[in-house]
Scaffold this motif. Structure first.
Motif, mmCIF file in Angstrom:
data_model
loop_
_atom_site.group_PDB
_atom_site.id
_atom_site.type_symbol
_atom_site.label_atom_id
_atom_site.label_comp_id
_atom_site.label_asym_id
_atom_site.label_seq_id
_atom_site.Cartn_x
_atom_site.Cartn_y
_atom_site.Cartn_z
ATOM 1 N N ASN A 28 0.810 -1.222 0.000
ATOM 2 C CA ASN A 28 0.000 0.000 0.000
ATOM 3 C C ASN A 28 0.846 1.276 0.000
ATOM 4 O O ASN A 28 0.504 2.273 0.646
ATOM 5 C CB ASN A 28 -0.945 0.003 1.207
ATOM 6 N N GLU A 29 1.977 1.235 -0.687
ATOM 7 C CA GLU A 29 2.880 2.385 -0.826
ATOM 8 C C GLU A 29 3.436 2.868 0.517
ATOM 9 O O GLU A 29 3.906 3.998 0.626
ATOM 10 C CB GLU A 29 2.181 3.547 -1.547
ATOM 11 N N MET A 30 3.395 2.007 1.535
ATOM 12 C CA MET A 30 3.888 2.377 2.855
ATOM 13 C C MET A 30 5.202 1.691 3.200
ATOM 14 O O MET A 30 5.813 2.008 4.219
ATOM 15 C CB MET A 30 2.843 2.004 3.920
ATOM 16 N N LEU A 31 5.645 0.785 2.346
ATOM 17 C CA LEU A 31 6.788 -0.054 2.690
ATOM 18 C C LEU A 31 7.342 -0.650 1.411
ATOM 19 O O LEU A 31 6.585 -0.961 0.476
ATOM 20 C CB LEU A 31 6.322 -1.171 3.632
ATOM 21 N N GLU A 32 8.671 -0.785 1.330
ATOM 22 C CA GLU A 32 9.310 -1.481 0.219
ATOM 23 C C GLU A 32 10.412 -2.370 0.781
ATOM 24 O O GLU A 32 11.502 -1.891 1.099
ATOM 25 C CB GLU A 32 9.871 -0.509 -0.810
ATOM 26 N N PRO A 33 10.118 -3.669 0.941
ATOM 27 C CA PRO A 33 11.125 -4.571 1.515
ATOM 28 C C PRO A 33 12.370 -4.650 0.639
ATOM 29 O O PRO A 33 12.285 -4.576 -0.599
ATOM 30 C CB PRO A 33 10.393 -5.917 1.552
ATOM 31 N N ASP A 34 13.527 -4.805 1.287
ATOM 32 C CA ASP A 34 14.751 -4.995 0.519
ATOM 33 C C ASP A 34 14.861 -6.464 0.116
ATOM 34 O O ASP A 34 14.001 -7.291 0.447
ATOM 35 C CB ASP A 34 15.969 -4.525 1.310
ATOM 36 N N GLU A 35 15.938 -6.808 -0.573
ATOM 37 C CA GLU A 35 16.066 -8.165 -1.100
ATOM 38 C C GLU A 35 16.091 -9.204 0.012
ATOM 39 O O GLU A 35 15.477 -10.272 -0.098
ATOM 40 C CB GLU A 35 17.336 -8.271 -1.958
ATOM 41 N N GLY A 36 16.794 -8.895 1.092
ATOM 42 C CA GLY A 36 16.856 -9.835 2.201
ATOM 43 C C GLY A 36 15.497 -10.039 2.844
ATOM 44 O O GLY A 36 15.122 -11.168 3.214
ATOM 45 N N GLN A 37 14.751 -8.959 3.003
ATOM 46 C CA GLN A 37 13.423 -9.058 3.601
ATOM 47 C C GLN A 37 12.461 -9.818 2.687
ATOM 48 O O GLN A 37 11.656 -10.637 3.152
ATOM 49 C CB GLN A 37 12.884 -7.656 3.898
ATOM 50 N N LEU A 38 12.566 -9.570 1.383
ATOM 51 C CA LEU A 38 11.725 -10.308 0.437
ATOM 52 C C LEU A 38 12.030 -11.797 0.477
ATOM 53 O O LEU A 38 11.117 -12.639 0.418
ATOM 54 C CB LEU A 38 11.919 -9.768 -0.976
ATOM 55 N N ALA A 39 13.317 -12.141 0.608
ATOM 56 C CA ALA A 39 13.696 -13.550 0.688
ATOM 57 C C ALA A 39 13.140 -14.184 1.964
ATOM 58 O O ALA A 39 12.658 -15.328 1.950
ATOM 59 C CB ALA A 39 15.214 -13.690 0.642
ATOM 60 N N ALA A 40 13.192 -13.460 3.073
ATOM 61 C CA ALA A 40 12.665 -13.979 4.330
ATOM 62 C C ALA A 40 11.153 -14.169 4.253
ATOM 63 O O ALA A 40 10.612 -15.169 4.750
ATOM 64 C CB ALA A 40 13.025 -13.035 5.478
ATOM 65 N N LEU A 41 10.459 -13.216 3.628
ATOM 66 C CA LEU A 41 9.012 -13.343 3.455
ATOM 67 C C LEU A 41 8.669 -14.553 2.594
ATOM 68 O O LEU A 41 7.743 -15.318 2.898
ATOM 69 C CB LEU A 41 8.440 -12.067 2.835
ATOM 70 N N ALA A 42 9.426 -14.715 1.516
ATOM 71 C CA ALA A 42 9.181 -15.848 0.626
ATOM 72 C C ALA A 42 9.402 -17.179 1.344
ATOM 73 O O ALA A 42 8.649 -18.138 1.148
ATOM 74 C CB ALA A 42 10.083 -15.748 -0.601
ATOM 75 N N GLU A 43 10.420 -17.223 2.181
ATOM 76 C CA GLU A 43 10.696 -18.445 2.934
ATOM 77 C C GLU A 43 9.548 -18.785 3.874
ATOM 78 O O GLU A 43 9.271 -19.969 4.133
ATOM 79 C CB GLU A 43 11.992 -18.294 3.715
ATOM 80 N N ARG A 44 8.864 -17.759 4.352
ATOM 81 C CA ARG A 44 7.709 -17.973 5.230
ATOM 82 C C ARG A 44 6.415 -18.169 4.438
ATOM 83 O O ARG A 44 5.346 -18.363 5.022
ATOM 84 C CB ARG A 44 7.547 -16.779 6.178
ATOM 85 N N GLY A 45 6.506 -18.101 3.105
ATOM 86 C CA GLY A 45 5.332 -18.320 2.267
ATOM 87 C C GLY A 45 4.425 -17.116 2.145
ATOM 88 O O GLY A 45 3.244 -17.247 1.781
ATOM 89 N N VAL A 46 4.952 -15.915 2.419
ATOM 90 C CA VAL A 46 4.150 -14.695 2.376
ATOM 91 C C VAL A 46 4.149 -14.126 0.959
ATOM 92 O O VAL A 46 5.209 -13.876 0.380
ATOM 93 C CB VAL A 46 4.694 -13.638 3.357
ATOM 94 N N ALA A 47 2.964 -13.916 0.402
ATOM 95 C CA ALA A 47 2.830 -13.249 -0.890
ATOM 96 C C ALA A 47 2.890 -11.741 -0.680
ATOM 97 O O ALA A 47 2.406 -11.228 0.339
ATOM 98 C CB ALA A 47 1.518 -13.635 -1.553
ATOM 99 N N VAL A 48 3.481 -11.023 -1.626
ATOM 100 C CA VAL A 48 3.619 -9.573 -1.532
ATOM 101 C C VAL A 48 2.840 -8.922 -2.663
ATOM 102 O O VAL A 48 3.021 -9.272 -3.840
ATOM 103 C CB VAL A 48 5.099 -9.146 -1.581
ATOM 104 N N GLU A 49 1.961 -7.971 -2.314
ATOM 105 C CA GLU A 49 1.145 -7.270 -3.305
ATOM 106 C C GLU A 49 1.444 -5.776 -3.219
ATOM 107 O O GLU A 49 1.281 -5.151 -2.162
ATOM 108 C CB GLU A 49 -0.341 -7.517 -3.028
ATOM 109 N N ARG A 50 1.903 -5.201 -4.349
ATOM 110 C CA ARG A 50 2.319 -3.798 -4.358
ATOM 111 C C ARG A 50 1.226 -2.822 -4.793
ATOM 112 O O ARG A 50 1.325 -1.624 -4.531
ATOM 113 C CB ARG A 50 3.546 -3.631 -5.267
ATOM 114 N N THR A 51 0.216 -3.285 -5.468
ATOM 115 C CA THR A 51 -0.841 -2.379 -5.920
ATOM 116 C C THR A 51 -1.535 -1.754 -4.711
ATOM 117 O O THR A 51 -1.914 -2.474 -3.768
ATOM 118 C CB THR A 51 -1.875 -3.136 -6.767
ATOM 119 N N PRO A 52 -1.725 -0.442 -4.708
ATOM 120 C CA PRO A 52 -2.331 0.212 -3.543
ATOM 121 C C PRO A 52 -3.753 -0.277 -3.270
ATOM 122 O O PRO A 52 -4.475 -0.718 -4.173
ATOM 123 C CB PRO A 52 -2.323 1.696 -3.929
#
Length: 305
Positions: free
Chosen positions: A178-202
């Motif tokens: 929701n345009e409030m956060l932009e994870p870095d590569e390490g954070q995106l990798a950690a989210l993916a490892e936990r099975g979290v989907a990321v949606e950027r559209t507001p």
């Protein structure tokens, strides 16, 4: 006694009659001290129908827990209950003066602030309407009841990553940036490892039970949605000179292990003195504050370090 006090002077005034305040007042009452509880009737969890995670009370109506706590407290004849909002609190010699918005004033040797906090939600259409019913902030309080369904996390800042990393233990998680956060590569990798989907559209609005509708028209039906609210503390602590600290969600009162603030004779407990809390933690904090306030009447009050 209930609002039928015969004296404006007390051993302790407890500002806030929710879980932490009730717990603090109970300890002081059982020490046979004269206690005044001032309560504005605005429990933080008043929007939630049921409370979870509090031993012996799991799944009970939140209002029923508070009502029974008040009933048990008021069985002690040395307790007075005053409905109203504390507008000011000031030190006066070896005690404190507390004035209500309606002009009534009271004095006590000790002061326990159990004022709680006010949640401020991001201005997303439909979000506030569902607060406490299908929009939550505490996974431990509400996650289990979502039955491992689809869970959304609406980002409000960096702490939303913490939410998103925790919640896969309760269901399948989508993090809406929701345009409030932009994870870095390490954070995106950690989210993916936990099975979290990321949606950027507001996000445009919240509809249905907890459907996240994006600006491009797509809709994500969720069993529940979690959001980190910003919290506003009562102005009383700061006006008294109590030190505050900046937490990830807002300001909170600095206390020591005995819930003493940095002002001698002032104790603080519950959500007002925590980064985050729950009913169980509030009751525990309140018990400690009440015990410490009582003992300070005997041995003297020292400020927290």
């Amino acid at each position: 006694m209930d609002t039928s006090h015969t004296s404006s002077e007390f051993d302790a005034i407890v500002v806030g009659g929710s879980y932490a305040g009730l717990s603090a007042a109970m300890q002081l009452a059982r020490a046979r001290r004269r206690v005044l509880v001032i309560d504005a009737g605005q429990r933080r969890n008043r929007y939630a129908s049921h409370s979870h995670g509090f031993l012996t009370q799991d799944g009970r109506e939140a209002s029923a827990i508070a009502a029974e706590g008040r009933s048990q407290l008021m069985a002690y004849p040395n307790v007075t209950w005053q409905e109203g909002t504390a507008a000011s609190a000031v030190a006066n010699g070896d005690g404190f003066d507390v004035a209500l918005q309606d002009g009534h004033a009271f004095q006590a040797r000790r002061l326990v602030l159990a004022t709680g906090v006010v949640d401020v939600l991001p201005p997303v259409e439909g979000l506030a309407d569902r607060w406490g019913s299908s929009v939550f902030h505490c996974p431990y309080c509400h996650g289990y009841e979502l039955e491992q369904g689809d869970i959304g996390v609406l980002a409000t800042g960096p702490m939303s990553l913490h939410h998103a990393m925790m919640l896969p233990d309760w269901g399948k998680v989508t993090l809406f940036l929701n345009e409030m956060l932009e994870p870095d590569e390490g954070q995106l990798a950690a989210l993916a490892e936990r099975g979290v989907a990321v949606e950027r559209t507001p996000v445009a609005r919240i509809a249905g039970k907890a459907d996240v509708v994006l600006r491009d028209g797509r809709s994500f039906p969720m069993a529940g949605l979690f959001v980190m609210s910003r919290t506003h503390n009562s102005p009383l602590a700061e006006a008294l000179g109590c030190a505050l600290e900046e937490g990830p969600l807002g300001m909170y009162v600095r206390t020591d292990a005995r819930q003493a603030s940095t002002v001698a004779g002032v104790f603080c407990c519950g959500d007002a003195a925590r980064i985050a809390g729950s009913v169980a933690l509030a009751v525990a904090d309140g018990a400690m504050a009440g015990v410490a306030a009582h003992q300070s009447l005997i041995f003297g009050a020292l400020p927290a370090a």
